[in-house]
Scaffold this motif. Structure first.
Motif, mmCIF file in Angstrom:
data_model
loop_
_atom_site.group_PDB
_atom_site.id
_atom_site.type_symbol
_atom_site.label_atom_id
_atom_site.label_comp_id
_atom_site.label_asym_id
_atom_site.label_seq_id
_atom_site.Cartn_x
_atom_site.Cartn_y
_atom_site.Cartn_z
ATOM 1 N N THR A 272 6.434 -0.483 0.626
ATOM 2 C CA THR A 272 6.419 -1.799 1.254
ATOM 3 C C THR A 272 6.135 -2.897 0.236
ATOM 4 O OG1 THR A 272 5.733 -0.794 3.302
ATOM 5 C CG2 THR A 272 5.363 -3.140 3.097
ATOM 6 N N VAL A 273 5.198 -2.634 -0.675
ATOM 7 C CA VAL A 273 4.916 -3.622 -1.723
ATOM 8 C C VAL A 273 6.164 -3.831 -2.577
ATOM 9 C CG1 VAL A 273 3.549 -4.125 -3.781
ATOM 10 C CG2 VAL A 273 2.437 -3.134 -1.773
ATOM 11 N N ILE A 274 6.854 -2.731 -2.891
ATOM 12 C CA ILE A 274 8.072 -2.833 -3.699
ATOM 13 C C ILE A 274 9.133 -3.653 -2.951
ATOM 14 C CG2 ILE A 274 9.990 -1.500 -4.688
ATOM 15 C CD1 ILE A 274 7.961 0.738 -5.272
ATOM 16 N N ALA A 275 9.237 -3.401 -1.628
ATOM 17 C CA ALA A 275 10.214 -4.153 -0.842
ATOM 18 C C ALA A 275 9.874 -5.642 -0.845
ATOM 19 C CB ALA A 275 10.259 -3.626 0.586
ATOM 20 N N LEU A 276 8.594 -5.952 -0.712
ATOM 21 C CA LEU A 276 8.170 -7.358 -0.709
ATOM 22 C C LEU A 276 8.444 -8.013 -2.054
ATOM 23 C CD1 LEU A 276 4.852 -6.991 1.268
ATOM 24 C CD2 LEU A 276 6.729 -8.482 1.916
ATOM 25 N N ALA A 277 8.317 -7.217 -3.126
ATOM 26 C CA ALA A 277 8.542 -7.769 -4.459
ATOM 27 C C ALA A 277 10.020 -8.016 -4.710
ATOM 28 C CB ALA A 277 7.981 -6.825 -5.514
ATOM 29 N N GLY A 278 10.869 -7.471 -3.836
ATOM 30 C CA GLY A 278 12.291 -7.779 -3.952
ATOM 31 C C GLY A 278 13.067 -6.820 -4.818
ATOM 32 N N ALA B 129 -4.671 -7.366 -8.912
ATOM 33 C CA ALA B 129 -3.777 -8.042 -9.866
ATOM 34 C C ALA B 129 -2.329 -8.092 -9.376
ATOM 35 C CB ALA B 129 -3.851 -7.357 -11.227
ATOM 36 N N ILE B 130 -1.823 -6.983 -8.839
ATOM 37 C CA ILE B 130 -0.421 -6.967 -8.395
ATOM 38 C C ILE B 130 -0.204 -7.948 -7.222
ATOM 39 C CG2 ILE B 130 1.427 -5.538 -7.411
ATOM 40 C CD1 ILE B 130 0.426 -3.245 -9.177
ATOM 41 N N PRO B 131 -1.047 -7.882 -6.171
ATOM 42 C CA PRO B 131 -0.885 -8.905 -5.130
ATOM 43 C C PRO B 131 -0.993 -10.330 -5.688
ATOM 44 C CG PRO B 131 -2.295 -7.156 -4.325
ATOM 45 C CD PRO B 131 -2.028 -6.850 -5.775
ATOM 46 N N ALA B 132 -1.894 -10.538 -6.660
ATOM 47 C CA ALA B 132 -2.076 -11.880 -7.228
ATOM 48 C C ALA B 132 -0.812 -12.341 -7.937
ATOM 49 C CB ALA B 132 -3.259 -11.881 -8.198
ATOM 50 N N ILE B 133 -0.237 -11.462 -8.751
ATOM 51 C CA ILE B 133 0.963 -11.832 -9.507
ATOM 52 C C ILE B 133 2.147 -12.039 -8.554
ATOM 53 C CG2 ILE B 133 2.656 -10.990 -11.193
ATOM 54 C CD1 ILE B 133 0.206 -9.551 -12.560
ATOM 55 N N LEU B 134 2.272 -11.134 -7.572
ATOM 56 C CA LEU B 134 3.378 -11.280 -6.618
ATOM 57 C C LEU B 134 3.278 -12.607 -5.864
ATOM 58 C CD1 LEU B 134 3.771 -7.707 -5.089
ATOM 59 C CD2 LEU B 134 5.280 -8.859 -6.697
ATOM 60 N N LYS B 135 2.044 -12.998 -5.533
ATOM 61 C CA LYS B 135 1.847 -14.266 -4.828
ATOM 62 C C LYS B 135 2.194 -15.447 -5.736
ATOM 63 C CE LYS B 135 0.162 -17.342 -1.926
ATOM 64 N NZ LYS B 135 0.677 -17.557 -0.576
ATOM 65 N N ALA B 136 1.666 -15.391 -6.962
ATOM 66 C CA ALA B 136 1.833 -16.532 -7.866
ATOM 67 C C ALA B 136 3.278 -16.695 -8.324
ATOM 68 C CB ALA B 136 0.906 -16.370 -9.064
ATOM 69 N N LYS B 137 3.938 -15.586 -8.597
ATOM 70 C CA LYS B 137 5.281 -15.687 -9.174
ATOM 71 C C LYS B 137 6.392 -15.695 -8.137
ATOM 72 C CE LYS B 137 3.683 -15.507 -13.415
ATOM 73 N NZ LYS B 137 3.581 -16.758 -14.182
ATOM 74 N N LEU B 138 6.195 -14.939 -7.024
ATOM 75 C CA LEU B 138 7.289 -14.808 -6.057
ATOM 76 C C LEU B 138 6.946 -15.345 -4.671
ATOM 77 C CD1 LEU B 138 8.360 -11.145 -6.947
ATOM 78 C CD2 LEU B 138 9.637 -13.202 -7.484
ATOM 79 N N GLY B 139 5.704 -15.778 -4.495
ATOM 80 C CA GLY B 139 5.314 -16.298 -3.195
ATOM 81 C C GLY B 139 5.163 -15.236 -2.119
ATOM 82 N N VAL B 140 5.004 -13.963 -2.514
ATOM 83 C CA VAL B 140 4.819 -12.887 -1.524
ATOM 84 C C VAL B 140 3.438 -13.029 -0.883
ATOM 85 C CG1 VAL B 140 4.682 -10.403 -1.161
ATOM 86 C CG2 VAL B 140 6.278 -11.327 -2.836
ATOM 87 N N HIS B 141 3.412 -13.011 0.450
ATOM 88 C CA HIS B 141 2.149 -13.289 1.135
ATOM 89 C C HIS B 141 1.074 -12.256 0.786
ATOM 90 C CE1 HIS B 141 -0.673 -14.901 3.861
ATOM 91 N NE2 HIS B 141 0.190 -15.723 4.405
ATOM 92 N N GLU B 142 -0.070 -12.755 0.328
ATOM 93 C CA GLU B 142 -1.129 -11.879 -0.171
ATOM 94 C C GLU B 142 -1.799 -11.074 0.936
ATOM 95 O OE1 GLU B 142 -1.233 -15.073 0.067
ATOM 96 O OE2 GLU B 142 -3.116 -15.704 0.975
ATOM 97 N N VAL B 143 -1.717 -11.551 2.185
ATOM 98 C CA VAL B 143 -2.363 -10.800 3.273
ATOM 99 C C VAL B 143 -1.737 -9.407 3.385
ATOM 100 C CG1 VAL B 143 -2.582 -10.638 5.781
ATOM 101 C CG2 VAL B 143 -3.171 -12.750 4.616
ATOM 102 N N ILE B 144 -0.411 -9.385 3.425
ATOM 103 C CA ILE B 144 0.276 -8.103 3.592
ATOM 104 C C ILE B 144 0.036 -7.199 2.376
ATOM 105 C CG2 ILE B 144 2.518 -6.990 3.905
ATOM 106 C CD1 ILE B 144 1.612 -8.568 6.311
ATOM 107 N N THR B 145 0.193 -7.764 1.169
ATOM 108 C CA THR B 145 0.059 -6.894 -0.005
ATOM 109 C C THR B 145 -1.373 -6.375 -0.155
ATOM 110 O OG1 THR B 145 -0.139 -8.887 -1.347
ATOM 111 C CG2 THR B 145 1.980 -7.794 -1.359
ATOM 112 N N THR B 146 -2.371 -7.221 0.143
ATOM 113 C CA THR B 146 -3.744 -6.714 -0.010
ATOM 114 C C THR B 146 -4.062 -5.655 1.055
ATOM 115 O OG1 THR B 146 -4.590 -8.698 1.109
ATOM 116 C CG2 THR B 146 -4.730 -8.660 -1.288
ATOM 117 N N ILE B 147 -3.475 -5.804 2.252
ATOM 118 C CA ILE B 147 -3.650 -4.738 3.266
ATOM 119 C C ILE B 147 -3.047 -3.436 2.737
ATOM 120 C CG2 ILE B 147 -2.875 -3.879 5.521
ATOM 121 C CD1 ILE B 147 -3.034 -6.672 6.602
ATOM 122 N N MET B 148 -1.834 -3.543 2.181
ATOM 123 C CA MET B 148 -1.170 -2.337 1.661
ATOM 124 C C MET B 148 -2.019 -1.715 0.549
ATOM 125 S SD MET B 148 1.448 -1.981 3.505
ATOM 126 C CE MET B 148 1.485 -3.007 4.954
#
Lengths: 298, 354
Positions: A272-278, B129-148
């Motif tokens: 899921t994280v990979i999918a979100l990362a695109g 770090a990964i949720p942080a970078i995904l949020k900062a660079k791609l705008g991926v919502h941190e709520v979902i990634t931190t839950i994962m």
């Protein structure tokens, strides 16, 4: 080769389906909520509440069917709290979801103590009967996917749901009652999560156990995202994640091949994280999800 | 909401948390009565369990300690406009790291102690770090990634603690060396409580975070991004850089919370290491209005509740899960503060990002 035979056989197939159904139905519930613009991370709690109510109703009435109905009904009532707090009072939807998960975890064990004088496992109750090789919830779950696809893409209601979730102000300006659509969708998500919970407690088993959903609500959320907020996408993702759960159980017996069960448990979340990362096609949520709607404000 | 405010604003700030607590206790009372218990005995036992004597008070502070860290975890990210819901996973990863580094033999305390604390902070920061970078660079919502990442961590720490580090047939890792112990007050005071200087570290960190957020340029930039990333960018502040920085600090705070459990309370990593501290931290930050002083008070409240619950169960017979229900209802009421604002006819306040 022996490994393949142990992984790919009829038993794995049917256990995949059993595992996938609660994920799928709860994910569809989450889909309605999020498609209408309300983030729902309380699927876990709503499932747990449904699983509990199903057992309680079945215990006191002796009817598993009434248990299933009760779970669906109460799942909707429970979701109404999320709807009220996040739609009417504009609360942060994530916070409200966290609170509901806590409420379900605490509330079910509290009531387990009050009603059955135990905090672990409820007494055994009447479970749903078999229909051929599976429980009815399996067939009904697949039917729910089909119907949801039809509702979302081929009915005026589905069009409104999508409009409200992508662009609530535009929807409002053409006379759609944004709040009403959102209420309906959030309650629907609770009803479906309740159904998924009932599948676990009176479908697969015949008891309620403390915390028995064990994160399935969050795997459902992952399946929803991995399936890009589409009913068939959610179904496909749920089958994939269900397959991992099925082989995880089987692998515990054959861990000799060197893959720890824990690593298999992680796969849905990592995917899921990979999918979100695109990396495998970007998963983009509905534009207005998470935003409370205020008339005249944009 | 700023660090410094006048008395009228302050009154508004604290009236809603207080109303939320009051309302939830009223609902709690109704639940207790409906379940056939005596509310006075219930709350009496809860209070006595939490504050009846030196040992109980120390245990309440001990229970509040991880909540100070996880409350700060949520609040610090929130000040940058981020919702770090992954404090639970960051705390677990930090705690396991501390429990591992703490077992190194032959390291003098003056190096071992800070090294173990630091390692836990780095682990917590890396875990976000990964949720942080995904949020900062791609705008991926941190709520979902931190839950994962929470769920990834559950499996990961289970694997390492049970299958790699644990003594065979045991569900806990070997004890850490005394050179990595956080000093316990029971060494000099006559009590059983495992309250340790981790609590004092928590107080210091509360102050450091207050200072960092409101008295330094770093804090100013983080808060500016939290109020409006676009306006901050226009003013020459990099939103992406500050989002990553705020998330890493937030994760490090959770990791430090895990270190206190491993080095002060348990002296190892074990099954059931965290009593959902990461999630209670969300309640603590909300109730404490994301301010260090508020977080301290909220952590004390939740610490007292969780410490008093066993006594309440023993004396009044009420299931301990009443406390979880109370926590949930408090969060709901704080989140739905518009309810109280309408009742009190206060002007609605703008939300985050508006």
């Amino acid at each position: 080769m022996e490994i393949f035979q142990q992984i790919f056989n009829l038993e794995t197939f049917s256990s995949t389906l059993r595992m996938a159904i609660p994920l799928m139905v709860a994910a569809i519930g989450g889909m309605f909520s999020e498609r209408s613009g309300v983030v729902n991370i309380a699927l876990e709690g709503m499932m747990l509440a449904g699983a509990f109510i199903a057992v309680v109703v079945s215990y006191f009435t002796g009817s598993a069917w009434l248990g299933l109905l009760g779970a669906v009904f109460f799942g909707g009532v429970f979701a109404l709290i999320h709807a009220l707090v996040s739609i009417r009072y504009h609360a942060d939807q994530v916070v409200s979801g966290v609170a509901l998960n806590l409420l379900a975890a605490g509330g079910t064990v509290f009531l387990l103590n009050i009603l059955f004088n135990t905090s672990g496992t409820s007494p055994s109750v009447t479970a749903l009967p078999y229909w051929g090789p599976f429980k009815p919830t399996v067939y009904l779950g697949l039917l729910i996917v089909l119907i949801s696809h039809y509702i979302l893409f081929f009915t005026p209601f589905g069009l409104r749901v999508r409009a409200v979730g992508e662009h609530p102000h535009a929807a409002d300006s053409v006379g759609i009652d944004v709040e009403k659509i959102r209420y309906v969708c959030v309650i629907l998500s609770g009803m479906l999560a309740g159904f998924a919970g009932a599948h676990l407690s009176i479908g697969v088993l015949s008891v309620f156990r403390e915390g028995m959903t064990a994160g399935r609500g969050f795997i459902a959320l992952a399946a929803l995202i991995f399936g890009k907020w589409y009913p068939f996408g959610a179904m496909g993702a749920s089958l994939l994640f269900g397959f991992f759960q099925a082989i995880e159980i089987r692998l515990q017996g054959i861990e000799a091949i060197g893959i720890p069960a824990e690593f298999i448990q992680m796969i849905p979340y990592i995917l899921t994280v990979i999918a979100l990362a695109g990396v495998i096609g970007r998963a983009t949520p509905p534009a207005a999800s998470g935003e409370p709607f205020e008339k005249g404000k944009r | 909401m700023a660090g410094d405010m006048n008395s009228k604003e302050l009154l508004k700030e604290i009236s809603i948390p207080l109303l939320a607590i009051l309302s939830s206790f009223i609902i709690g009372t109704l639940i207790v009565i409906a379940s056939g218990y005596d509310p006075i005995a219930t709350y009496g036992a809860l209070l006595q369990g939490a504050f009846g004597g030196l040992n109980s008070i120390a245990d309440t502070l001990l229970a509040a300690t991880p909540l100070i860290f996880t409350g700060l975890t949520v609040a610090f990210a929130y000040r940058c406009g981020l919702f770090n819901i992954g404090g639970e996973g960051q705390l677990l990863v930090g705690g396991l790291t501390a429990a591992w580094i703490g077992t190194f033999k032959g390291v003098p305390m003056i190096i071992h102690l800070p090294l173990t604390l630091l390692a836990a902070m780095v682990a917590g920061a890396l875990w976000v770090a990964i949720p942080a970078i995904l949020k900062a660079k791609l705008g991926v919502h941190e709520v979902i990634t931190t839950i994962m990442f929470n769920y990834i961590s559950y499996s990961l720490v289970a694997y390492f603690s049970l299958k790699v580090l644990a003594k065979p047939g045991s569900i806990q890792t070997p004890d850490i060396e005394p050179s990595a112990y956080l000093w316990r007050f029971s060494n000099v005071l006559d009590m059983y409580s495992y309250l340790n200087i981790g609590f004092l570290i928590g107080l210091i960190v509360l102050f450091v975070i207050y200072y960092l957020l409101w008295k330094t340029t770093i804090g100013y930039e983080i808060r500016a991004v939290g109020i409006s990333p676009d306006a901050a960018e226009y003013g020459g502040i990099s939103a992406a850089r500050n989002i990553i920085l705020a998330m890493l600090i937030s994760g490090a705070l959770a990791g430090l919370g895990g270190a206190e459990r491993a080095m002060g309370l348990f002296h190892n990593y074990r099954n059931g290491f965290s009593a959902e501290y990461g999630f209670t931290g969300i309640a603590v930050a909300l109730l404490g209005r994301n301010h260090p002083l508020g977080i301290f008070l909220a952590a004390l409240l939740f610490g007292a509740l969780s410490n008093g619950q066993d006594y309440m169960n023993m004396l009044a017979g009420v299931p301990v899960d009443l406390v979880t229900i109370l926590q949930a209802v408090i969060i709901l009421f704080v989140a739905a503060d518009l309810l109280f604002r309408r009742v009190l006819a206060l002007k609605p306040e703008g939300r985050k990002g508006e």
